[in-house]
Write a protein that holds these residues in place. Structure first.
Motif, PDB file in Angstrom:
ATOM      1  N   LYS A 134      53.883  35.766  28.770  1.00 54.28           N
ATOM      2  CA  LYS A 134      54.965  34.923  28.209  1.00 54.28           C
ATOM      3  C   LYS A 134      55.214  33.665  29.042  1.00 54.28           C
ATOM      4  O   LYS A 134      56.318  33.408  29.506  1.00 54.28           O
ATOM      5  N   LYS A 135      54.163  32.941  29.268  1.00 51.11           N
ATOM      6  CA  LYS A 135      54.187  31.646  29.960  1.00 51.11           C
ATOM      7  C   LYS A 135      54.414  31.735  31.481  1.00 51.11           C
ATOM      8  O   LYS A 135      54.378  30.719  32.167  1.00 51.11           O
ATOM      9  N   SER A 136      54.713  32.912  31.999  1.00 53.39           N
ATOM     10  CA  SER A 136      54.788  33.058  33.463  1.00 53.39           C
ATOM     11  C   SER A 136      53.401  33.439  33.967  1.00 53.39           C
ATOM     12  O   SER A 136      52.705  34.231  33.336  1.00 53.39           O
ATOM     13  N   ARG A 137      53.025  32.833  35.095  1.00 51.64           N
ATOM     14  CA  ARG A 137      51.716  33.191  35.674  1.00 51.64           C
ATOM     15  C   ARG A 137      51.934  34.197  36.792  1.00 51.64           C
ATOM     16  O   ARG A 137      52.779  34.006  37.662  1.00 51.64           O
ATOM     17  N   PHE A 138      51.195  35.279  36.738  1.00 56.49           N
ATOM     18  CA  PHE A 138      51.264  36.317  37.770  1.00 56.49           C
ATOM     19  C   PHE A 138      49.923  36.376  38.491  1.00 56.49           C
ATOM     20  O   PHE A 138      48.878  36.346  37.853  1.00 56.49           O
ATOM     21  N   GLN A 139      49.992  36.456  39.808  1.00 53.14           N
ATOM     22  CA  GLN A 139      48.764  36.570  40.599  1.00 53.14           C
ATOM     23  C   GLN A 139      48.972  37.666  41.631  1.00 53.14           C
ATOM     24  O   GLN A 139      49.901  37.596  42.438  1.00 53.14           O
ATOM     25  N   ALA A 140      48.126  38.700  41.561  1.00 53.35           N
ATOM     26  CA  ALA A 140      48.217  39.797  42.531  1.00 53.35           C
ATOM     27  C   ALA A 140      47.080  39.689  43.530  1.00 53.35           C
ATOM     28  O   ALA A 140      45.955  39.355  43.159  1.00 53.35           O
ATOM     29  N   VAL A 141      47.408  39.944  44.795  1.00 50.74           N
ATOM     30  CA  VAL A 141      46.394  39.972  45.848  1.00 50.74           C
ATOM     31  C   VAL A 141      46.559  41.293  46.597  1.00 50.74           C
ATOM     32  O   VAL A 141      47.662  41.612  47.054  1.00 50.74           O
TER      33      VAL A 141
END
Length: 199
Positions: free
Chosen positions: A16-23
């Protein structure tokens, strides 16, 4: 048997237009956690939420998201994968649409879970701290031995010779102990340093 991850992995998705980045990264101790979080501080993000587990110790941080919607779901994915000595950081860049608490839990937990799916799980091998001393002329032999086996060590030079502390996998202890006795003709012995148990 506890497992950890072999190396760093990352995963990104838009929800929903939010960018999520997991490391996800393997970590040995709290200092490694602090160093990684410090190095990966990103002021462009809206939230940097994380969780880690090392042995029986766990911590998580929602970084401004509603309580329990970010750090805890990330931790749940670490524990659900039966992992330890792992830190997962999830960055979020807000895209203008609120996700609600259920949506946030799914987004953070899901993104962390996808990231962990990309990692190679390896058995966490127990290591023990050991120490021994040797004379200057013997040190080259032991140094070669430690380096060929990729053993972490620190050495200290004294008037009498060299004292060494090393971190050995359990199966490496006996061969090194025998080598020390052999090279020093029984003068020196390998000592295992017992770590205080803190559970």
């Amino acid at each position: 048997m506890p497992f950890t991850i072999a190396s760093e992995a990352s995963f990104e998705e838009d929800i929903k237009k939010s960018r999520f980045q997991a490391v996800a990264v393997p970590v040995e101790n709290e200092q490694a956690v602090k160093d990684f979080l410090e190095k990966n501080k990103d002021l462009t993000t809206t939230h940097q939420c994380w969780a880690w587990k090392i042995g029986h110790h766990v911590r998580f941080n929602d970084d401004g998201e509603p309580s329990g919607t970010a750090g805890r779901p990330i931790l749940a994915t670490i524990e659900g994968n039966e992992l330890t000595n792992v830190l997962v950081l999830v960055n979020r860049w807000y895209g203008g649409i609120k996700l609600g608490t259920g949506g946030l839990v799914r987004a953070y937990g899901g993104c962390a879970g996808q990231c962990l799916l990309l990692t190679e799980k390896i058995e966490l091998i127990e290591k023990k701290k050991v120490s021994f001393a040797c004379q200057f002329n013997e040190w080259a032999i032991f140094q070669y031995e430690l380096n060929t086996q990729n053993i972490e060590y620190t050495e200290e030079y004294t008037a009498e010779g060299v004292t060494v502390e090393a971190l050995l996998q359990v199966h490496q202890i006996e061969p090194l102990a025998l080598k020390i006795q052999d090279v020093s003709r029984g003068r020196e012995a390998l000592k295992v340093i017992e770590e205080p148990k803190d559970d």
